[in-house]
Each structure stands twice: as structure tokens, then as C-alpha cells.
Design a protein around this motif. Structure first.
Motif, PDB file in Angstrom:
ATOM      1  N   UNK A  61       1.008  -1.318   0.068  1.00  0.00           N
ATOM      2  CA  UNK A  61      -0.263  -0.064   0.041  1.00  0.00           C
ATOM      3  C   UNK A  61       0.385   0.961   0.246  1.00  0.00           C
ATOM      4  N   UNK A  62       0.835   2.000  -0.913  1.00  0.00           N
ATOM      5  CA  UNK A  62       0.842   3.504  -1.128  1.00  0.00           C
ATOM      6  C   UNK A  62       0.516   5.155  -0.702  1.00  0.00           C
ATOM      7  N   UNK A  63      -0.144   5.472   0.267  1.00  0.00           N
ATOM      8  CA  UNK A  63      -0.868   6.061   1.053  1.00  0.00           C
ATOM      9  C   UNK A  63      -0.098   7.801   0.584  1.00  0.00           C
ATOM     10  N   UNK A  64      -1.213   8.684  -0.325  1.00  0.00           N
ATOM     11  CA  UNK A  64      -0.646  10.102  -1.128  1.00  0.00           C
ATOM     12  C   UNK A  64      -0.474  10.493   0.211  1.00  0.00           C
ATOM     13  N   UNK A  65      -1.857  11.262   0.630  1.00  0.00           N
ATOM     14  CA  UNK A  65      -1.522  12.288   1.535  1.00  0.00           C
ATOM     15  C   UNK A  65      -1.012  11.713   2.578  1.00  0.00           C
ATOM     16  N   UNK A  66      -0.498  12.094   3.522  1.00  0.00           N
ATOM     17  CA  UNK A  66       0.682  11.966   4.941  1.00  0.00           C
ATOM     18  C   UNK A  66      -0.587  13.164   5.461  1.00  0.00           C
ATOM     19  N   UNK A  67      -0.796  12.247   7.284  1.00  0.00           N
ATOM     20  CA  UNK A  67      -1.592  12.537   8.085  1.00  0.00           C
ATOM     21  C   UNK A  67      -1.199  14.173   8.848  1.00  0.00           C
ATOM     22  N   UNK A  68      -2.050  15.174   8.787  1.00  0.00           N
ATOM     23  CA  UNK A  68      -1.838  15.991   9.039  1.00  0.00           C
ATOM     24  C   UNK A  68      -2.056  16.777   8.060  1.00  0.00           C
ATOM     25  N   UNK A  69      -2.001  16.521   7.085  1.00  0.00           N
ATOM     26  CA  UNK A  69      -2.069  17.405   5.531  1.00  0.00           C
ATOM     27  C   UNK A  69      -3.638  17.342   6.015  1.00  0.00           C
ATOM     28  N   UNK A  70      -3.688  18.467   4.870  1.00  0.00           N
ATOM     29  CA  UNK A  70      -5.356  19.004   4.690  1.00  0.00           C
ATOM     30  C   UNK A  70      -5.822  18.131   3.168  1.00  0.00           C
ATOM     31  N   UNK A  71      -6.513  17.972   3.497  1.00  0.00           N
ATOM     32  CA  UNK A  71      -6.886  17.352   1.892  1.00  0.00           C
ATOM     33  C   UNK A  71      -7.731  18.066   1.342  1.00  0.00           C
ATOM     34  N   UNK A  72      -8.677  18.918   1.463  1.00  0.00           N
ATOM     35  CA  UNK A  72      -9.482  19.875   0.707  1.00  0.00           C
ATOM     36  C   UNK A  72      -7.796  21.058  -0.282  1.00  0.00           C
ATOM     37  N   UNK A  73      -6.715  21.051   1.111  1.00  0.00           N
ATOM     38  CA  UNK A  73      -5.667  21.981   0.150  1.00  0.00           C
ATOM     39  C   UNK A  73      -4.813  21.088  -1.089  1.00  0.00           C
ATOM     40  N   UNK A  74      -4.688  19.715  -1.346  1.00  0.00           N
ATOM     41  CA  UNK A  74      -3.521  18.808  -1.316  1.00  0.00           C
ATOM     42  C   UNK A  74      -3.235  18.879  -2.408  1.00  0.00           C
TER      43      UNK A  74
END
Length: 305
Positions: A61-74
Motif C-alpha cells: 500500500x502507498x498512501x498519498x496524503x500524509x497525516x496532518x495534511x489538509x486534503x482540501x488543499x492537497x
């Protein structure tokens, strides 16, 4: 710069991450064969956690958005494009949370299946934060299980077994949450948060949503002076006991509003996980742990503890 044009610009940079020996399709497949199990890319920490629970040892598994990162502004990176290019399956939250994903997939040349984990969820208007209702999380896990089984039929029985076990844990979380709120007087079940991320949670546990510091589900929005004044007045009028900040957002505005309204600010280690999970390796680094944390913090504060 728009997501579309930024992604087009990143596509050229992404090619630098691909070894020359892997430029052809056959070589790319050979690289993928060196990994263990089905190669899966998941967008958000939440859907990555679900995929991890269902896939177990049968997926890489590869997770793109790391923890603590705002997905709305990714903004996707060249590494994201490379990961999607090499993937056999992509898993998304859906409901428009990942507006950048479709053009990124196109830039990566990915032609495989994309699992929209939101399928079957009863949606609130323009609200992608579906996982905050555990009943929605059950559906998301089921969609991911179906996607993994279709892509890797040889391990379908294991995916079904893992999904059933994990769903039982989600059901237990739901019961715990309900019991915690049932112990509160109805008059105390009032919520003010950083942004409007908890609509599904509010609906599930019959809370009163008084307002949010950011007057939108999109974290880029800002309160006008009049909206700020109105929110302070609503907090005072309704007897709200606290404003809850979120782990992926700065607390400054929430602190200013709380000072004007004369209420507590809940933040720091007690900040809620609205758009993300906690740090990997911590209890809050999982969906179940983050949601338990949220309920424990909210109910304690509303009870005056």
C-alpha cells in the motif's frame, strides 16, 4: 495555479523518478512484480487505513496524503504520479474530496480500476467527510473489499474475512460512541468546531451543530467580521461549553473567538481529527483510535470535565 495545470507541470518531473530501464510497459510490470502482493494506492489516511485492514499481507500500500495534511488543499507530487503509474488498484474517498485525482490518474497513464469508497453512502450536500459516521465507514470498507477481491480473486476469501472482522470493530466503536453521548444531557450536546467536517457525526449521534470557525467544509474559507460576531453571539446564546480545534488546522482564530465568547478552547493533544488521523504508531493513527479520541474529547468537554 490550478490543479490541472500544476499536475501537467508535475508530469514531466515525475518522469525523472522512473528509471530508464522501466520506461516500457513490460519493464514497469516487472518492477511491480518485485513488490509483495497487489500494488494499491490509497488517497487519504482514512481510506488507506481501511485498505490496510482489509488487504493485510496481500497488498503493498502507498498512501498519498500524509497525516496532518489538509486534503482540501492537497497538491499531488511527482512521487504520487509515479506511485499511481505503478499501481494495480487505486482507492479514493470520493464525494469530490480528491478533485486533483482524476487529472493525476490521467497524467500517470493509469488504466486500472479505481475504487470509489463512497458508493452507497447517503450523502449530505457537498460534504465529503463521510467516515465520521461509522455506518458509512462500514460501507466504505465493503466497497474496498469488493475492489480488492475483483483485482485479486485468489485472495477474495481472506479479504472477506478481514472485512468482516474489521466491520465488527467499527460496530463496536459505534456502540461506544452512542453510549457516551447517551450519558450526556441532550441540552449539552452542542458542537462548535474549526470547520464543518463533522456533519455525518452530528447526524449520527443527534448533536446540535452550532457553527464552525471556518464557515465551510472547505478549509480555505474565512469568517467575515459579521460572521465572527454572529458566531460569538450564537455561542453565548446557546450555552456552548467549548470550541474544538482540529489537528490539521491552526488554532489561532478559534482561540480568538473562544476568548470573545468566554468559553474553553480544546486543542493541542486534545485537538479533534477532522480531516486526518494521528501520527503513525499511536492509537490515534488508526481510524478506530482517532474516532474514539474524538468522542472521548468531545463528551468530556461537554460534560464540563
Amino acid at each position: 495555479m490550478s490543479h490541472r495545470y500544476r499536475i501537467l507541470a508535475l508530469t514531466a518531473a515525475a518522469t525523472a523518478l522512473i528509471p530508464l530501464a522501466a520506461c516500457g510497459e513490460a519493464d514497469a510490470k516487472a518492477d511491480a512484480a518485485g513488490t509483495t502482493g497487489l500494488t494499491v494506492v490509497a488517497t487519504t489516511p482514512e481510506v488507506a487505513d481501511f485498505a490496510r485492514a482489509v488487504g493485510g499481507d496481500h497488498i503493498t500500500l502507498t498512501q498519498l496524503i500524509k497525516v496532518g495534511v489538509d486534503p482540501h488543499e492537497y497538491e499531488p507530487t511527482p512521487a504520487d504520479i509515479k506511485a499511481i503509474s505503478d499501481a494495480e488498484l487505486v482507492v479514493e474517498n470520493g464525494v469530490g474530496l480528491e478533485e486533483w485525482l482524476a487529472p493525476t490518474i490521467s497524467s500517470a497513464g493509469f488504466r486500472g480500476p479505481v475504487v470509489d469508497s463512497s458508493r452507497g453512502v447517503a450523502l449530505r450536500p457537498d460534504d465529503p467527510h463521510i467516515w465520521h459516521n461509522p455506518q458509512n465507514a462500514r460501507l466504505m470498507v465493503g466497497n474496498i473489499e469488493k475492489g480488492l477481491a475483483a483485482a485479486d480473486p485468489a485472495h477474495a476469501a481472506d479479504y472477506a474475512k478481514n472485512s468482516a472482522a474489521y466491520t465488527a470493530e467499527i460496530d463496536e466503536l459505534d456502540r461506544e460512541n452512542q453510549a457516551a453521548f447517551d450519558a450526556l444531557p441532550a441540552a449539552d450536546r452542542k458542537l462548535v468546531t474549526d470547520h464543518d467536517a463533522f456533519g455525518y457525526y452530528v447526524d449520527r449521534y443527534r448533536l446540535q451543530f452550532v457553527g464552525s470557525v471556518i464557515p465551510s467544509m472547505d478549509t480555505s474559507a474565512e469568517l467575515s467580521a459579521q460572521q465572527l460576531t454572529d458566531l460569538v453571539a450564537k455561542i453565548e446564546a446557546t450555552g456552548v461549553k467549548a470550541i474544538f480545534t482540529e489537528s490539521s488546522l491552526p488554532p489561532k482564530t478559534a482561540e480568538a473567538i473562544a476568548e470573545q465568547a468566554g468559553v474553553r478552547v480544546i486543542g493541542g493533544e486534545d485537538a479533534l481529527f477532522g480531516d486526518s488521523l494521528g501520527a503513525p504508531g499511536t492509537p490515534e493513527g488508526s481510524y478506530l483510535g482517532a474516532e474514539r479520541h474524538n468522542t472521548q474529547v468531545i463528551t468530556a468537554a461537554l460534560a464540563g470535565r
